[in-house]
Scaffold this motif. Structure first.
Motif, short mmCIF file in Angstrom:
data_model
loop_
_atom_site.label_atom_id
_atom_site.label_comp_id
_atom_site.label_asym_id
_atom_site.label_seq_id
_atom_site.Cartn_x
_atom_site.Cartn_y
_atom_site.Cartn_z
N LYS A 16 0.83 -1.20 0.00
CA LYS A 16 0.00 0.00 0.00
C LYS A 16 0.87 1.25 0.00
O LYS A 16 0.55 2.23 -0.66
N LYS A 17 1.98 1.22 0.75
CA LYS A 17 2.89 2.37 0.76
C LYS A 17 3.50 2.58 -0.61
O LYS A 17 3.64 3.70 -1.07
N GLU A 18 3.88 1.48 -1.27
CA GLU A 18 4.47 1.58 -2.59
C GLU A 18 3.44 2.10 -3.60
O GLU A 18 3.78 2.90 -4.47
N GLU A 19 2.20 1.65 -3.47
CA GLU A 19 1.15 2.08 -4.40
C GLU A 19 0.77 3.53 -4.16
O GLU A 19 0.46 4.25 -5.10
N SER A 20 0.76 3.97 -2.91
CA SER A 20 0.32 5.33 -2.61
C SER A 20 1.37 6.37 -2.98
O SER A 20 1.03 7.50 -3.25
N ALA A 21 2.63 6.01 -2.97
CA ALA A 21 3.68 6.96 -3.35
C ALA A 21 3.69 7.08 -4.87
O ALA A 21 3.84 6.09 -5.58
N PRO A 22 3.51 8.31 -5.39
CA PRO A 22 3.51 8.46 -6.84
C PRO A 22 4.90 8.18 -7.40
O PRO A 22 5.90 8.53 -6.80
N ALA A 23 4.89 7.56 -8.55
CA ALA A 23 6.16 7.23 -9.20
C ALA A 23 6.78 8.52 -9.75
O ALA A 23 6.08 9.42 -10.21
N ALA A 24 8.08 8.59 -9.66
CA ALA A 24 8.79 9.75 -10.19
C ALA A 24 8.62 9.77 -11.70
O ALA A 24 8.71 8.72 -12.35
N PRO A 25 8.39 10.94 -12.27
CA PRO A 25 8.21 11.00 -13.72
C PRO A 25 9.50 10.63 -14.46
O PRO A 25 10.59 10.93 -14.00
N THR A 26 9.33 9.95 -15.58
CA THR A 26 10.49 9.55 -16.39
C THR A 26 10.51 10.28 -17.73
O THR A 26 11.45 10.15 -18.48
N THR A 27 9.43 11.03 -17.99
CA THR A 27 9.37 11.77 -19.26
C THR A 27 8.96 13.21 -19.00
O THR A 27 8.48 13.55 -17.91
#
Length: 161
Positions: A124-135
């Motif tokens: 849940k912590k991994e899912e709730s943290a937004p992924a850093a943009p790559t583009t």
């Protein structure tokens, strides 16, 4: 054949299984001690001093008979029954083994439940943290380009960092 055996043994699953079996054996000793040394004496106390490990029924007396002066009523413990060669039905040991199993299964259930809870919280912590943009978007043609790009692949414009 030796190479295949070595390859088989060195696989991660086999080593994990071996570690699990060894730890399970040690854990089983702890649970057996818990049942025999802590729980069964309390059960015996509640049931008026009955020791379930020592509960048995006599199935058959030895062919030679009991020693002179020893009666069936005098055989009150499993040790005495073994000493005189009496065949017994040890239902008390079975009850203890069933309790041992139930306690072991319950403890393993609690461990797996705890591990699953921690695993779910981590997910849940991994899912709730937004992924850093790559583009990023090219300001000229609005195409998606990698963050590290200095030139747009679509319109060849120079990009600001």
């Amino acid at each position: 054949m030796f190479k295949e055996f070595k390859k088989f043994i060195m696989r991660g699953n086999v080593i994990d299984l071996a570690v699990g079996v060894i730890i399970g054996g040690a854990f089983q000793k702890i649970v057996t001690s818990l049942v025999n040394d802590l729980i069964m004496p309390l059960v015996g106390l509640v049931t008026g001093g009955v020791n379930f490990n020592d509960r048995f029924a006599i199935l058959r007396l030895p062919e030679a008979g009991l020693p002179e002066g020893v009666t069936v009523d005098a055989i009150t413990t499993l040790d005495l029954a073994k000493q005189y060669g009496v065949t017994t039905f040890n239902y008390g040991a079975f009850i203890t083994a069933v309790l041992d199993f139930l306690i072991m299964a319950f403890v393993i259930f609690l461990l797996v439940k705890g591990i699953n809870t921690v695993s779910d919280m981590t997910k849940k912590k991994e899912e709730s943290a937004p992924a850093a943009p790559t583009t990023k978007k090219c300001p000229y043609c609005l195409s998606e380009v990698p963050l590290e790009a200095t030139k747009c692949a679509h319109c060849t414009s120079e990009l600001d960092k």
